[in-house]
Enzyme design. Structure first.
Site, PDB file in Angstrom:
ATOM      1  N   GLY A 182       0.850  -1.183   0.000  1.00  0.00           N
ATOM      2  CA  GLY A 182       0.000   0.000   0.000  1.00  0.00           C
ATOM      3  C   GLY A 182       0.887   1.234   0.000  1.00  0.00           C
ATOM      4  O   GLY A 182       1.877   1.308   0.757  1.00  0.00           O
ATOM      5  N   ARG A 230      10.248  -1.084  -5.153  1.00  0.00           N
ATOM      6  CA  ARG A 230       9.001  -1.072  -5.944  1.00  0.00           C
ATOM      7  C   ARG A 230       8.966   0.244  -6.723  1.00  0.00           C
ATOM      8  O   ARG A 230       9.309   1.297  -6.175  1.00  0.00           O
ATOM      9  CB  ARG A 230       7.763  -1.212  -5.032  1.00  0.00           C
ATOM     10  CG  ARG A 230       7.767  -2.559  -4.304  1.00  0.00           C
ATOM     11  CD  ARG A 230       6.411  -2.899  -3.738  1.00  0.00           C
ATOM     12  NE  ARG A 230       5.437  -3.171  -4.775  1.00  0.00           N
ATOM     13  CZ  ARG A 230       4.135  -3.345  -4.538  1.00  0.00           C
ATOM     14  NH1 ARG A 230       3.678  -3.262  -3.314  1.00  0.00           N
ATOM     15  NH2 ARG A 230       3.290  -3.588  -5.526  1.00  0.00           N
ATOM     16  N   ASP A 236      -1.606   5.121  -6.129  1.00  0.00           N
ATOM     17  CA  ASP A 236      -0.176   4.925  -5.888  1.00  0.00           C
ATOM     18  C   ASP A 236       0.650   6.065  -6.455  1.00  0.00           C
ATOM     19  O   ASP A 236       1.762   6.328  -5.980  1.00  0.00           O
ATOM     20  CB  ASP A 236       0.252   3.583  -6.484  1.00  0.00           C
ATOM     21  CG  ASP A 236      -0.455   2.461  -5.761  1.00  0.00           C
ATOM     22  OD1 ASP A 236       0.067   1.972  -4.773  1.00  0.00           O
ATOM     23  OD2 ASP A 236      -1.594   2.132  -6.156  1.00  0.00           O
ATOM     24  N   ASN A 246      -3.409   3.272 -10.047  1.00  0.00           N
ATOM     25  CA  ASN A 246      -3.886   2.526  -8.875  1.00  0.00           C
ATOM     26  C   ASN A 246      -3.889   1.043  -9.239  1.00  0.00           C
ATOM     27  O   ASN A 246      -3.558   0.667 -10.373  1.00  0.00           O
ATOM     28  CB  ASN A 246      -5.277   3.014  -8.454  1.00  0.00           C
ATOM     29  CG  ASN A 246      -5.666   2.500  -7.072  1.00  0.00           C
ATOM     30  OD1 ASN A 246      -4.871   2.585  -6.136  1.00  0.00           O
ATOM     31  ND2 ASN A 246      -6.850   1.938  -6.939  1.00  0.00           N
TER      32      ASN A 246
HETATM   33  O1  MRU Z   1       0.570  -3.588  -4.679  1.00  0.00           O
HETATM   34  P1  MRU Z   1       0.084  -3.014  -3.401  1.00  0.00           P
HETATM   35  O2  MRU Z   1      -0.688  -3.954  -2.557  1.00  0.00           O
HETATM   36  O3  MRU Z   1       1.181  -2.306  -2.631  1.00  0.00           O
HETATM   37  O4  MRU Z   1      -0.958  -1.992  -3.905  1.00  0.00           O
HETATM   38  C1  MRU Z   1      -1.035  -0.719  -3.597  1.00  0.00           C
HETATM   39  C2  MRU Z   1      -2.351  -0.420  -3.119  1.00  0.00           C
HETATM   40  O5  MRU Z   1      -2.621  -0.586  -1.955  1.00  0.00           O
HETATM   41  C3  MRU Z   1      -3.377   0.005  -4.032  1.00  0.00           C
HETATM   42  O6  MRU Z   1      -3.052   0.265  -5.323  1.00  0.00           O
HETATM   43  C4  MRU Z   1      -4.187   1.051  -3.374  1.00  0.00           C
HETATM   44  O7  MRU Z   1      -5.444   1.067  -3.902  1.00  0.00           O
HETATM   45  C5  MRU Z   1      -3.567   2.416  -3.438  1.00  0.00           C
HETATM   46  S1  MRU Z   1      -3.813   3.292  -2.008  1.00  0.00           S
HETATM   47  C6  MRU Z   1      -2.501   2.802  -1.007  1.00  0.00           C
END
Ligand code: MRU
Length: 355
Positions: free
Chosen positions: A52, A91, A238, A248
């Site tokens: 997240g 990431r 994101d 996102n």
């Molecule tokens: O790949 P992740 O689990 O790190 O994903 C990111 C997210 O949590 C989502 O895209 C979320 O909707 C964005 S808000 C933190």
């Protein structure tokens, strides 16, 4: 937020360790894991023990603070620079990760060549960045909650709740504030293949807060929109580009198209640490491509209590696994930030962006 009635944060600093909730184990097992060095913290981000945008931003900031504590006096600045590169490489998509690392680096730089002061400043900055994330998310909740008064049946995708931040969350924060204020709000939770952040994390969080919700397969969202069961969609982000395009979790774009086709307002909620003014449009956002195994297998708990993966696709099939997609600004009704709800336009984004 609460776990079995006890307040918790997603990630925090304790005795020079970075402690966090082990997210892949949820909802079946709640456990806290400790990262003893910045290298362990980097692995936790890369492997999604913590995930997240806001949560990995705070973890990156605290990981760099850890590097400052570990660094030998004689090679302090080289050690910290190498750690910043390692953490940056974990990431690629979430802007908050880079914002967190830059925030701590700046605090270190402000101390000049005084290593002892730089070390202390790094720890203070890592914790301040995490606290700021929690405070921003709380404010997002206060600003966003009034949107739900007339539209209490909310749809969300992935997890943009408190597990995806330090506390409160972005998309779920207005729901928590509305619910605590007595509004009869309910949530349609997209399952969110392939990592199932919706069914595993969002549903668990909502359950802990006593918010009524139903988990639906990602491909059921359009159906419920078309049948008048969804009043509003709120998702997290994101990375927000300068023109208002939003990255996102994969599947967000499809939901935005379905919302537009059905006249349902589609909001994005994010702290301003998610805004990347140096990223002009959505086409410039790097989209992480993860292992095909996440699509070809599913993880779960066997009846005899083992955490196992099982293959669902044929042995010979290949997979593709983009972790995020881009929703064009034109499909977004507004962006809920801690500095106000703004249109997804270059002017709207610039009016709240951090400098
Ligand atoms: O790949 P992740 O689990 O790190 O994903 C990111 C997210 O949590 C989502 O895209 C979320 O909707 C964005 S808000 C933190």
């Amino acid at each position: 937020m609460n776990v079995d009635g006890k307040p918790f944060r997603t990630v925090w600093w304790e005795n020079d360790r970075v402690r966090m909730i082990d997210q892949p184990r949820l909802p079946h097992e709640f456990r806290i894991v400790d990262m003893a060095s910045h290298r362990d913290t980097a692995v936790a981000i890369r492997d999604m023990t913590v995930r997240g945008a806001g949560a990995i931003g705070a973890t990156g900031a605290l990981g760099l603070a850890q590097a400052a504590v570990e660094a030998p006096d004689g090679s302090f600045f080289e050690y910290v620079a190498a750690a910043a590169n390692l953490l940056r490489g974990t990431r690629p998509t979430a802007q908050n990760l880079f914002a967190g690392i830059d925030y701590v680096l700046k605090a270190i730089e402000a101390e000049g060549s005084d290593v002892a002061r730089a070390r202390a400043a790094a720890v203070a900055a890592g914790n301040a960045f995490a606290d700021d994330d929690a405070a921003s998310c709380r404010r997002i909740g206060e600003l966003g909650a009034p949107l739900l008064a007339e539209r209490p049946r909310v749809n969300t995708h992935c997890n943009a709740g408190w597990l995806a931040f330090v506390d409160w969350g972005s998309a779920l924060s207005p729901i928590y504030v509305a619910r605590r204020g007595g509004l009869d709000v309910s949530v349609w939770v997209d399952e969110t293949r392939p990592r199932q952040q919706g069914s595993q994390l969002t549903a668990w969080e909502l359950g802990q807060e006593g918010v009524p919700h139903q988990v639906i397969a990602d491909n059921a969202t359009g159906h419920y929109m078309a049948h008048g069961q969804i009043d509003i969609t709120i998702v997290g982000s994101d990375r927000i580009a300068a023109n208002g395009d939003v990255a996102n979790k994969i599947g967000t774009y499809s939901s935005a198209l379905a919302a537009a086709a059905n006249g349902i307002p589609f909001y994005v909620a994010a702290p301003t640490t998610t805004i990347a003014m140096h990223t002009p449009t959505g086409a410039d956002i790097p989209i992480e491509e993860r292992s095909e195994d996440e699509v070809l297998y599913v993880w779960g708990w066997s009846d005899d209590g083992r955490f196992i993966r099982v293959r669902t696709a044929p042995r010979t099939s290949k997979g593709r696994n983009p972790a995020f997609d881009v929703t064009p600004a034109a499909l977004i009704a507004g962006i809920i930030t801690e500095r106000g709800i703004v249109p997804a336009t270059p002017e709207g984004i610039a009016s709240v962006a951090r400098r």
